[in-house]
Write a protein that holds these residues in place. Structure first.
Motif, PDB file in Angstrom:
ATOM      1  N   ASP A 316      30.530  46.184  40.689  1.00  0.00           N
ATOM      2  CA  ASP A 316      31.493  46.494  39.632  1.00  0.00           C
ATOM      3  C   ASP A 316      31.506  45.346  38.626  1.00  0.00           C
ATOM      4  OD1 ASP A 316      33.483  47.323  37.985  1.00  0.00           O
ATOM      5  OD2 ASP A 316      34.998  47.571  39.531  1.00  0.00           O
ATOM      6  N   PRO A 317      30.606  45.369  37.619  1.00  0.00           N
ATOM      7  CA  PRO A 317      30.550  44.273  36.637  1.00  0.00           C
ATOM      8  C   PRO A 317      31.857  44.041  35.903  1.00  0.00           C
ATOM      9  CG  PRO A 317      28.587  45.642  36.494  1.00  0.00           C
ATOM     10  CD  PRO A 317      29.545  46.360  37.406  1.00  0.00           C
ATOM     11  N   SER A 318      32.746  45.038  35.892  1.00  0.00           N
ATOM     12  CA  SER A 318      34.022  44.835  35.203  1.00  0.00           C
ATOM     13  C   SER A 318      34.903  43.821  35.913  1.00  0.00           C
ATOM     14  CB  SER A 318      34.769  46.166  35.055  1.00  0.00           C
ATOM     15  OG  SER A 318      35.189  46.652  36.312  1.00  0.00           O
ATOM     16  N   ASP A 319      34.478  43.356  37.103  1.00  0.00           N
ATOM     17  CA  ASP A 319      35.178  42.238  37.743  1.00  0.00           C
ATOM     18  C   ASP A 319      35.059  40.957  36.913  1.00  0.00           C
ATOM     19  OD1 ASP A 319      36.009  43.744  39.887  1.00  0.00           O
ATOM     20  OD2 ASP A 319      34.422  43.089  41.231  1.00  0.00           O
ATOM     21  N   VAL A 320      34.141  40.953  35.933  1.00  0.00           N
ATOM     22  CA  VAL A 320      33.922  39.771  35.090  1.00  0.00           C
ATOM     23  C   VAL A 320      34.662  39.949  33.770  1.00  0.00           C
ATOM     24  CG1 VAL A 320      32.235  38.261  33.990  1.00  0.00           C
ATOM     25  CG2 VAL A 320      31.654  39.443  36.126  1.00  0.00           C
ATOM     26  N   GLN A 321      35.610  39.073  33.520  1.00  0.00           N
ATOM     27  CA  GLN A 321      36.382  39.041  32.276  1.00  0.00           C
ATOM     28  C   GLN A 321      35.710  38.062  31.334  1.00  0.00           C
ATOM     29  OE1 GLN A 321      40.445  38.141  33.127  1.00  0.00           O
ATOM     30  NE2 GLN A 321      40.981  37.660  31.019  1.00  0.00           N
ATOM     31  N   LEU A 322      35.286  38.521  30.171  1.00  0.00           N
ATOM     32  CA  LEU A 322      34.530  37.698  29.234  1.00  0.00           C
ATOM     33  C   LEU A 322      35.479  36.856  28.398  1.00  0.00           C
ATOM     34  CD1 LEU A 322      31.980  40.435  28.110  1.00  0.00           C
ATOM     35  CD2 LEU A 322      31.721  38.735  29.926  1.00  0.00           C
ATOM     36  N   LYS A 327      37.260  41.427  26.599  1.00  0.00           N
ATOM     37  CA  LYS A 327      36.763  42.616  27.283  1.00  0.00           C
ATOM     38  C   LYS A 327      36.130  42.226  28.607  1.00  0.00           C
ATOM     39  CE  LYS A 327      32.378  42.479  24.713  1.00  0.00           C
ATOM     40  NZ  LYS A 327      31.456  43.240  23.825  1.00  0.00           N
ATOM     41  N   ARG A 328      35.723  43.223  29.351  1.00  0.00           N
ATOM     42  CA  ARG A 328      35.071  43.040  30.644  1.00  0.00           C
ATOM     43  C   ARG A 328      33.578  43.303  30.497  1.00  0.00           C
ATOM     44  NH1 ARG A 328      38.567  42.052  35.327  1.00  0.00           N
ATOM     45  NH2 ARG A 328      40.648  41.898  34.429  1.00  0.00           N
ATOM     46  N   LEU A 329      32.801  42.763  31.432  1.00  0.00           N
ATOM     47  CA  LEU A 329      31.360  42.975  31.432  1.00  0.00           C
ATOM     48  C   LEU A 329      31.047  44.413  31.813  1.00  0.00           C
ATOM     49  CD1 LEU A 329      28.607  41.555  31.145  1.00  0.00           C
ATOM     50  CD2 LEU A 329      28.710  41.064  33.593  1.00  0.00           C
ATOM     51  N   SER A 330      30.064  45.025  31.141  1.00  0.00           N
ATOM     52  CA  SER A 330      29.743  46.430  31.401  1.00  0.00           C
ATOM     53  C   SER A 330      28.437  46.638  32.151  1.00  0.00           C
ATOM     54  CB  SER A 330      29.702  47.213  30.084  1.00  0.00           C
ATOM     55  OG  SER A 330      28.737  46.662  29.202  1.00  0.00           O
ATOM     56  N   GLY A 331      27.587  45.619  32.266  1.00  0.00           N
ATOM     57  CA  GLY A 331      26.341  45.812  32.993  1.00  0.00           C
ATOM     58  C   GLY A 331      25.324  44.741  32.675  1.00  0.00           C
ATOM     59  N   TRP A 332      24.144  44.868  33.280  1.00  0.00           N
ATOM     60  CA  TRP A 332      23.092  43.861  33.172  1.00  0.00           C
ATOM     61  C   TRP A 332      22.640  43.668  31.728  1.00  0.00           C
ATOM     62  CZ3 TRP A 332      20.926  40.151  36.061  1.00  0.00           C
ATOM     63  CH2 TRP A 332      19.709  39.610  35.642  1.00  0.00           C
TER      64      TRP A 332
END
Length: 487
Positions: A316-322, A327-332
């Motif tokens: 779940d890349p959205s665990d990463v808060q940019l 916003k949150r991370l959406s993927g590679w």
């Protein structure tokens, strides 16, 4: 007549003894008596109902460059922290001709609280080999020479950051060789291990192997079980620490009171992405084939440790808060595109389970460390609120540890590990670094979206005999000391 008496508070000595109602007398930069009826003083402060503790000692900070910031920086004093250990995770400042020159510059600039500094393995490796994966002949010997000069200048130990480049390229033998240099000064090895997720067990084994191989004290930095695949692994982590102590390893660890960590987003990538420097990183990310190959490497569980931390968040890349982007991370591919635009981008990673955080925190071998960044700009709330969060949310509200043990965790447990013999405790002869706080009010209301909120509840801080937080307010000035090892 004493210079200062803190009268009628609940005094905790920092060694885990029960608190007792007493007065604390201070003369010059030392505590001269703890008891009752200590006589008159030039100033008497009534601290009835408050906890009187040794000034907090933070074993894991990144305040290396804070002395060079404009203005005074009391963000740690507001938390009760009088002494910080900087130079962690393998990184110490690189912009000076030598480590000794850096320490001299800190002394010239002045520091708002006390600062002791580790020399970083990544910094040593960069100095002799840049970001090359393989060291040239003689480079390790040169690193040892630079480390020795740093210890002679007053570095308080050696740190590593093995999830970052170029530290990730090092083998265990390289780390043992440098730790043996630190051992000559009876210093400490503090490590951000090679993995804090699926490779956690092996990374712990390596840290212990380095300590055994060098005969050196070990500090395991910011302990965690990060990523859903290893939730619950805190029990294994603690069992390994206890077993290592039984084998004779003089070790301790630290933790921060949060379920999220903060780091550079480039740490998500395999170290191979960064070999050769930033220009090579950008070239690889711009090439679709290399980008895909890096992803395959990052997602291959057969690779074990040393391939970045992408698998911690891949589910779940959205665990990463940019940080700074709202916003949150959406993927590679979004990660790679962001790093191409901003190779220094940072994120907050919401990857830990609360049960693991509390279990690690409760253990007697574990102290409290902030892992703070320099203040200003988007960051993690730990920079502004680690210690008030610990005492407010975990000690008072959740009773994870009793007050006497909590005070020990932020004072003597760290001071002893880093050779600060006259700090981290309260008694006659100790340096007069003191924190006075309200146990009912101490807290931090900062969030991951708005972290830079001043904490509440720290009423007085005495630094080397000088009151620097008075009634909750900073009195001004840079009155801290650079603490050089052996001096």
């Amino acid at each position: 007549m004493h210079d200062l008496i803190l009268r009628g508070g609940t005094v905790h000595d920092g060694f885990g003894s029960p608190g007792r109602t007493a007065d604390v007398a201070i003369d010059g930069d030392r505590v001269t008596a703890v008891g009752r009826d200590l006589g008159p003083a030039a100033r008497v402060v009534d601290v009835d109902g408050l906890v009187v503790a040794p000034g907090f000692v933070d074993p894991h900070s990144h305040s290396d460059t804070v002395p060079f910031m404009d203005g005074e920086q009391p963000f740690k004093l507001y938390q009760g922290v009088t002494t910080e250990i900087a130079g962690n995770c393998g990184f110490s400042p690189e912009t000076f001709p030598s480590f000794g020159d850096y320490l001299d510059a800190v002394e010239a600039a002045g520091t708002t609280n006390n600062l002791a500094v580790l020399v970083g393995h990544n910094t040593l490796r960069t100095a002799v080999g840049g970001l090359d994966a393989v060291l040239a002949p003689g480079a390790l010997e040169r690193m040892g020479e630079l480390a020795a000069r740093a210890f002679e200048a007053g570095a308080c130990g050696l740190s590593s950051g093995l999830e970052y480049v170029p530290g990730a390229y090092a083998d265990t033998e390289e780390l043992v060789a440098l730790a043996r240099v630190a051992r000559r000064w009876n210093l400490v090895y503090a490590t951000h291990m090679r993995s804090e997720s699926e490779g956690l067990a092996g990374a712990l084994d390596e840290a212990i192997e380095v300590a055994l191989g060098a005969g050196i004290r070990l500090q395991v930095s910011h302990c965690k079980a990060s990523g859903r695949a290893v939730h619950g692994a805190s029990t294994m982590l603690l069992d390994k620490l206890v077993a290592a102590r039984a084998r004779g390893v003089d070790l301790r660890a630290d933790v921060y009171p949060y379920q999220a960590f903060c780091t550079l987003l480039v740490a998500l990538l395999p170290p191979a992405a960064c070999e050769g420097g930033e220009a090579e990183l950008l070239r690889r990310l711009a090439d679709p084939a290399q980008r895909a190959a890096l992803r395959a490497l990052a997602e291959d569980p057969a690779q074990g440790t040393g391939v970045g931390i992408w698998r911690e968040v891949a589910q779940d890349p959205s665990d990463v808060q940019l940080l700074g982007y709202g916003k949150r991370l959406s993927g590679w591919d979004a990660l790679c595109d962001l790093l191409m635009a901003d190779p220094q981008a940072m994120g907050v990673f919401h990857t830990m389970h609360e049960d693991d955080v509390a279990r690690i925190m409760r253990h007697p071998l574990v102290s409290i460390g902030s892992d703070n960044d320099a203040p200003g700009g988007p960051t993690h709330p730990r920079t502004y609120g680690t210690f008030p969060t610990f005492f407010g949310s975990y000690v008072r509200d959740r009773s994870v540890v009793p007050m006497a043990e909590a005070v020990r965790k932020v004072s003597s447990a760290t001071a002893a590990q880093f050779g600060l013999a006259d700090r981290g405790w309260l008694g006659a002869g100790a340096v007069a670094d003191v924190c006075v706080f309200d146990p009912a009010a101490i807290r931090h209301e900062g969030t991951y979206d708005i972290p830079d909120i001043r904490p509440a509840g720290v009423e007085f801080v005495v630094l080397g005999g000088r009151v620097v937080i008075d009634g909750g307010e900073f009195t001004g000035g840079r009155h801290g000391r650079l603490l050089r090892s052996g001096r």
